[in-house]
Design an enzyme around this catalytic site. Sequence first.
Site, PDB file in Angstrom:
ATOM      1  N   GLU A  65       0.852  -1.196   0.000  1.00 50.35           N
ATOM      2  CA  GLU A  65       0.000   0.000   0.000  1.00 50.35           C
ATOM      3  C   GLU A  65       0.883   1.240   0.000  1.00 50.35           C
ATOM      4  O   GLU A  65       1.736   1.411   0.883  1.00 50.35           O
ATOM      5  CB  GLU A  65      -0.944   0.008   1.215  1.00 50.35           C
ATOM      6  N   GLU A  90       4.730   5.236   3.873  1.00 47.93           N
ATOM      7  CA  GLU A  90       4.083   6.493   4.281  1.00 47.93           C
ATOM      8  C   GLU A  90       5.176   7.426   4.794  1.00 47.93           C
ATOM      9  O   GLU A  90       6.104   6.981   5.461  1.00 47.93           O
ATOM     10  CB  GLU A  90       3.028   6.218   5.368  1.00 47.93           C
ATOM     11  N   ASP A 117       9.675   7.679   0.703  1.00 48.90           N
ATOM     12  CA  ASP A 117       8.930   7.875  -0.542  1.00 48.90           C
ATOM     13  C   ASP A 117       8.631   6.529  -1.216  1.00 48.90           C
ATOM     14  O   ASP A 117       9.548   5.791  -1.583  1.00 48.90           O
ATOM     15  CB  ASP A 117       9.787   8.764  -1.446  1.00 48.90           C
ATOM     16  N   ASP A 139      -2.986  12.108  -2.515  1.00 45.31           N
ATOM     17  CA  ASP A 139      -3.145  13.573  -2.536  1.00 45.31           C
ATOM     18  C   ASP A 139      -3.553  14.006  -3.946  1.00 45.31           C
ATOM     19  O   ASP A 139      -2.849  13.705  -4.915  1.00 45.31           O
ATOM     20  CB  ASP A 139      -1.832  14.249  -2.140  1.00 45.31           C
ATOM     21  N   LYS A 143      -4.692  21.832  -8.219  1.00 50.05           N
ATOM     22  CA  LYS A 143      -4.296  22.999  -9.025  1.00 50.05           C
ATOM     23  C   LYS A 143      -3.511  22.535 -10.251  1.00 50.05           C
ATOM     24  O   LYS A 143      -2.652  21.654 -10.133  1.00 50.05           O
ATOM     25  CB  LYS A 143      -3.417  23.951  -8.200  1.00 50.05           C
ATOM     26  N   THR A 213     -11.049   3.673   4.103  1.00 48.00           N
ATOM     27  CA  THR A 213      -9.949   4.445   4.677  1.00 48.00           C
ATOM     28  C   THR A 213     -10.510   5.729   5.285  1.00 48.00           C
ATOM     29  O   THR A 213     -11.654   6.106   5.041  1.00 48.00           O
ATOM     30  CB  THR A 213      -8.899   4.849   3.613  1.00 48.00           C
ATOM     31  N   ARG A 214      -9.651   6.399   6.022  1.00 47.59           N
ATOM     32  CA  ARG A 214     -10.063   7.629   6.700  1.00 47.59           C
ATOM     33  C   ARG A 214     -10.468   8.692   5.682  1.00 47.59           C
ATOM     34  O   ARG A 214     -11.489   9.360   5.824  1.00 47.59           O
ATOM     35  CB  ARG A 214      -8.896   8.104   7.567  1.00 47.59           C
ATOM     36  N   TYR A 215      -9.679   8.850   4.647  1.00 47.76           N
ATOM     37  CA  TYR A 215      -9.986   9.874   3.647  1.00 47.76           C
ATOM     38  C   TYR A 215     -11.257   9.541   2.890  1.00 47.76           C
ATOM     39  O   TYR A 215     -12.007  10.432   2.497  1.00 47.76           O
ATOM     40  CB  TYR A 215      -8.800  10.087   2.699  1.00 47.76           C
ATOM     41  N   GLU A 216     -11.497   8.271   2.704  1.00 50.21           N
ATOM     42  CA  GLU A 216     -12.745   7.887   2.037  1.00 50.21           C
ATOM     43  C   GLU A 216     -13.940   8.299   2.895  1.00 50.21           C
ATOM     44  O   GLU A 216     -14.915   8.869   2.388  1.00 50.21           O
ATOM     45  CB  GLU A 216     -12.754   6.378   1.820  1.00 50.21           C
TER      46      GLU A 216
END
Length: 242
Positions: A65, A90, A117, A139, A143, A213-216
């Site tokens: 992951e 991560e 990374d 992420d 922009k 996931t948390r962001y989901e």
Amino acid sequence: MSAGAGLAEGARPMLYGRRRGRALRPGQRRLLETSLPALSFAVPDVQPLDPRTLFPVPVEAVWLELGFGGGEHLAAQAALHPAIGMLGSEVYANGVAKLLAEIERKGIANVRILVDDARLLVAALAERCLGRVFILFPDPWPKERHKKRRIVSPVLLDGLARAMEDGAELRLATDDMDYARAMLERALAHPAFRWCAEGPRDWRERTADWPATRYELKALAAGRKPLYLRFARRDRGARSRI
Ligand SMILES: C[S@@+](CC[C@H](N)C(=O)[O-])C[C@H]1O[C@@H](n2cnc3c(N)ncnc32)[C@H](O)[C@@H]1O
């Protein structure tokens, strides 16, 4: 020797985003100091890296992951599949501390962590060593001038195509529709990947073996509808060069 999958030898791509957030709690600091050293690894100078060697016991397959955030999904997959070696990468220390807490709480033994990374890891991995790869809510860099920072890039897909076994699954998810389009276009244009979707349900809903996931959850709470994209690494065939 470097495997050099799209990254020049010794090259370190620019890393964007935070490495640390709010002050770590004492319990989180303790985990980073005491648990992390035994579970973490560095990208070795001598490559390619066979990730099976990172685990003390033989594993059926290795899954990876990239950008696991707080590690909810990674820990859940590791607990559901104890015979799989789960690798996670991560760069955000607070997220790593959260994963360590979950590993301790659930008594998980099949996780290894790269606090660096993910792109360096992908470039360093041996050919055909990954059975499944997850990049969930990366992420979005919405922009225009920042889009080149997005982790799902042609270079990353080339690296994954090399490191994934035939038939291995790549799971991508995002709630940013522009990024979803770019992910889809890039993966569909890549000769090594086949989109597994047969109908809208396949990209509108997670499969049952895909923990949230948390962001989901944040996206859903804000009324955004994520897209879930599953690709299979095509068989290389006897003479294939992809
Ligand atoms: C938007 S968060 C999503 C986290 C998690 N996947 C989720 O769905 O909750 C993206 C994560 O990717 C991590 N990240 C970004 N670039 C990375 C890289 N090159 N290597 C490893 N992690 C990275 C960030 O630190 C961040 O925690």
